[in-house]
Design an enzyme around this catalytic site. Structure first.
Site, PDB file in Angstrom:
ATOM      1  N   LYS A 125      -0.729  -0.052 -13.333  1.00 27.41           N
ATOM      2  CA  LYS A 125       0.216   0.264 -12.302  1.00 27.41           C
ATOM      3  C   LYS A 125       1.162   1.470 -12.628  1.00 27.41           C
ATOM      4  O   LYS A 125       1.418   2.461 -11.834  1.00 27.41           O
ATOM      5  CB  LYS A 125       1.112  -0.717 -11.688  1.00 27.41           C
ATOM      6  CG  LYS A 125       0.202  -1.775 -11.202  1.00 27.41           C
ATOM      7  CD  LYS A 125       0.954  -3.242 -10.924  1.00 27.41           C
ATOM      8  CE  LYS A 125       0.407  -4.374 -10.377  1.00 27.41           C
ATOM      9  NZ  LYS A 125       0.763  -5.857 -10.508  1.00 27.41           N
ATOM     10  N   GLY A 136       1.293 -12.201  -4.686  1.00 27.03           N
ATOM     11  CA  GLY A 136       1.266 -12.996  -3.527  1.00 27.03           C
ATOM     12  C   GLY A 136       0.512 -12.596  -2.434  1.00 27.03           C
ATOM     13  O   GLY A 136       0.121 -11.401  -2.382  1.00 27.03           O
ATOM     14  N   VAL A 195      -5.510 -11.875  -2.037  1.00 27.83           N
ATOM     15  CA  VAL A 195      -4.981 -10.873  -1.284  1.00 27.83           C
ATOM     16  C   VAL A 195      -5.790 -10.820   0.275  1.00 27.83           C
ATOM     17  O   VAL A 195      -5.296 -10.387   1.164  1.00 27.83           O
ATOM     18  CB  VAL A 195      -5.185  -9.396  -2.105  1.00 27.83           C
ATOM     19  CG1 VAL A 195      -4.661  -8.381  -1.271  1.00 27.83           C
ATOM     20  CG2 VAL A 195      -4.266  -9.694  -3.211  1.00 27.83           C
ATOM     21  N   LYS A 244      -6.213  -2.268  -8.879  1.00 28.78           N
ATOM     22  CA  LYS A 244      -5.119  -1.395  -9.816  1.00 28.78           C
ATOM     23  C   LYS A 244      -6.053  -0.760 -11.115  1.00 28.78           C
ATOM     24  O   LYS A 244      -6.187   0.190 -11.762  1.00 28.78           O
ATOM     25  CB  LYS A 244      -4.061  -1.909 -10.223  1.00 28.78           C
ATOM     26  CG  LYS A 244      -4.105  -3.271 -10.588  1.00 28.78           C
ATOM     27  CD  LYS A 244      -3.469  -4.347  -9.754  1.00 28.78           C
ATOM     28  CE  LYS A 244      -3.947  -5.691  -9.842  1.00 28.78           C
ATOM     29  NZ  LYS A 244      -3.142  -6.695  -9.578  1.00 28.78           N
ATOM     30  N   ASP A 304      -2.028  -5.062 -16.800  1.00 28.58           N
ATOM     31  CA  ASP A 304      -1.951  -4.951 -15.287  1.00 28.58           C
ATOM     32  C   ASP A 304      -0.532  -4.047 -15.120  1.00 28.58           C
ATOM     33  O   ASP A 304      -0.768  -3.031 -14.182  1.00 28.58           O
ATOM     34  CB  ASP A 304      -1.575  -6.319 -14.786  1.00 28.58           C
ATOM     35  CG  ASP A 304      -1.409  -6.304 -13.128  1.00 28.58           C
ATOM     36  OD1 ASP A 304      -2.299  -6.202 -12.255  1.00 28.58           O
ATOM     37  OD2 ASP A 304      -0.149  -6.251 -12.677  1.00 28.58           O
ATOM     38  N   VAL A 342      -0.040  -1.127  -6.507  1.00 25.90           N
ATOM     39  CA  VAL A 342       1.050  -1.112  -7.341  1.00 25.90           C
ATOM     40  C   VAL A 342       2.494  -1.758  -6.704  1.00 25.90           C
ATOM     41  O   VAL A 342       2.814  -1.626  -5.696  1.00 25.90           O
ATOM     42  CB  VAL A 342       1.541   0.416  -7.538  1.00 25.90           C
ATOM     43  CG1 VAL A 342       2.660   0.729  -8.196  1.00 25.90           C
ATOM     44  CG2 VAL A 342       0.209   1.318  -8.057  1.00 25.90           C
ATOM     45  N   GLY A 350      -1.184 -17.958  -7.208  1.00 29.50           N
ATOM     46  CA  GLY A 350      -1.742 -16.853  -6.712  1.00 29.50           C
ATOM     47  C   GLY A 350      -1.314 -15.584  -7.189  1.00 29.50           C
ATOM     48  O   GLY A 350      -1.686 -14.608  -6.737  1.00 29.50           O
ATOM     49  N   GLY A 369       3.138  -4.626  -5.520  1.00 30.56           N
ATOM     50  CA  GLY A 369       2.748  -5.693  -4.056  1.00 30.56           C
ATOM     51  C   GLY A 369       3.364  -5.110  -3.023  1.00 30.56           C
ATOM     52  O   GLY A 369       2.994  -4.056  -2.593  1.00 30.56           O
TER      53      GLY A 369
HETATM   54  N1  HSE Z   1      -1.351 -10.383 -11.030  1.00 32.64           N
HETATM   55  C1  HSE Z   1      -0.565  -9.452 -10.542  1.00 32.64           C
HETATM   56  C2  HSE Z   1       0.935  -9.420 -10.848  1.00 32.64           C
HETATM   57  C3  HSE Z   1      -0.914  -9.396  -8.961  1.00 32.64           C
HETATM   58  O1  HSE Z   1       1.428 -10.617 -11.192  1.00 32.64           O
HETATM   59  O2  HSE Z   1       1.822  -8.753 -10.619  1.00 32.64           O
HETATM   60  C4  HSE Z   1      -0.289  -8.218  -8.217  1.00 32.64           C
HETATM   61  O3  HSE Z   1      -0.738  -6.970  -8.496  1.00 32.64           O
END
Ligand code: HSE
Length: 408
Positions: free
Chosen positions: A197, A294, A15, A97, A193, A124, A179, A126
């Site tokens: 969020k 990304g 990022v 997050k 993850d 949250v 990534g 992307g």
């Molecule tokens: N690892 C997270 C995803 C990155 O795949 O959504 C973005 O927050």
């Protein structure tokens, strides 16, 4: 705030690099990176080396640096950076997050105490401007529920497994190489993850703070070929869905693999794209979608947050109001489909309301309404694959009344 802002950036991962590249391309004369603090000074980089440091105070104690952009991996250190920045009245832009979700109520109060904003759109979904929309567009709507795809890596993996028949390990490997995945990808595949969020989105949607530990997350790592065949037969996609719903003054929420009927637009959201379906009392159903992970999509949102500090933008948390009676509650029922290989692994009596099952030669499943508390006991069982049936809502748990016996 002065017209020209000098930035101190922590972290130059996926990022961070996207953010750097986009800021560089923007040629915005009012935004300039003065220092980038990195962990590993020996890594080969294309950026001029004098900008780098490994000493956090080179940013925190520099009176010329107006804004801190925090883009590191470690949630504990990120929280410390955030606190020290706010103490020095430096606004913070972060995409962390895990750090935000675990400490959001404290961060809310720290922003008030130091009269200094923290912006975190990149944390949250992307590139989707969800927090900003909840702050502005939905501020006066009574939100009833939302559900969405909040993790790009798992959506990418499920797309590759289901549409392209690529195996799970290979698809995860690709998500890492692109990534999308966290440096510890179990955070993605086990639903943590998405849960971080979810916690942040609940605060902005309903005005209540919930610790992620208080919510159930079920990952995609146990989804079997049988589950995929079953979903196809039922006319469903399998998506990792984060959802929350308001029933009275209670908020319920969960992250779980979900059988999403193909008529639901979430079913056609593929690869690293995220999406959110919001249901408001005035707006009805609205959907937002876009790239959820990304370097550039997330870097752009971080840049947008930084640029909006030029206009002195801050979150007002319109749903967080004194005396708000809304609380997060866990004791709900949810409709699930549980598949397993060993006969007798679970029983109809495990369900509050058992609605059906199937016993085949090599696969079995049962469906019905289960208490979230019971699902928590099952989440680490390797012999069970749990999916939520999406066309159902939460039901508040009410204990069955004991039968009353009369001796008369
Ligand atoms: N690892 C997270 C995803 C990155 O795949 O959504 C973005 O927050």
């Amino acid at each position: 705030m002065s017209k020209k802002l000098k930035l101190g950036v922590f972290g130059l991962g996926s990022v961070g690099q996207g953010f750097y590249e986009l800021l560089d391309q923007s040629k915005n004369p009012n935004l300039e990176i003065k220092k980038i603090v990195i962990k590993n000074p020996t890594k080969t980089r294309t950026i001029e080396s004098s900008i780098f440091s490994t000493t956090p105070t080179d940013i925190l104690d520099d009176p010329e640096i107006d804004i801190v952009v925090e883009l590191i991996d470690d949630a504990t250190i990120a929280l410390e950076i955030l606190k020290q920045s706010l103490q020095r009245r430096k606004p913070v832009v972060t995409a962390n997050k895990k750090m935000l979700a675990g400490n959001l109520e404290e961060i809310y109060w720290l922003q008030k105490k130091y009269e200094t904003p923290v912006l975190y759109e990149g944390a949250v979904c992307g590139s989707i401007p969800i927090i900003r929309n909840l702050e502005m567009h939905y501020a006066y709507d009574r939100l009833e529920s939302f559900e969405g795809i909040f993790n790009g890596s798992t959506n990418y993996i499920l797309t590759k497994m289901i549409d392209e028949k690529i195996n799970y390990d290979k698809a995860l490997d690709q998500a890492q190489k692109l990534g999308f995945a966290e440096s510890d990808p179990t955070l993605d595949v086990k639903g943590y993850d998405a849960k971080y969020k979810l916690a942040i989105t609940i605060a902005h949607s309903f005005g209540c703070f919930v610790k992620p530990d208080h919510m159930l997350n079920i990952g995609i790592d146990k989804i079997s070929a049988h589950d995929i065949r079953y979903a196809k037969r039922q006319g469903c996609a399998i998506k990792l869905i984060a959802k929350a719903e308001k029933i009275g003054n209670k908020i319920f929420g969960i992250v779980a693999p979900t059988l999403v009927p193909l008529e639901n637009p979430l079913a056609s959201v593929k690869n690293e794209f995220n999406a959110i379906n919001l249901v408001g009392a005035s707006t009805g159903l609205q959907m937002l979608t876009g790239k959820g992970a990304g370097s550039l999509p997330t870097g752009l949102v971080v840049l947008a947050d930084v640029a909006s500090l030029l206009a002195e933008f801050k979150y007002s948390y319109p749903k967080v109001i004194p005396g708000n009676p809304v609380t997060f509650e866990k004791d709900a029922l949810i409709n699930v489909h549980v598949s397993f290989v060993t006969p007798g692994a679970i029983h109809p009596t495990d369900f509050e309301e058992f609605t059906g099952g199937y016993q085949g030669e090599d696969a079995h499943f049962m469906t019905g309404w289960m208490r979230i508390k019971k699902l928590e006991e099952w989440v680490d069982r390797d012999d069970l694959s749990i999916m939520v049936n999406d066309d159902t809502h939460f039901k508040v748990y009410e204990p069955k009344k004991e039968r009353e016996f009369s001796l008369a």
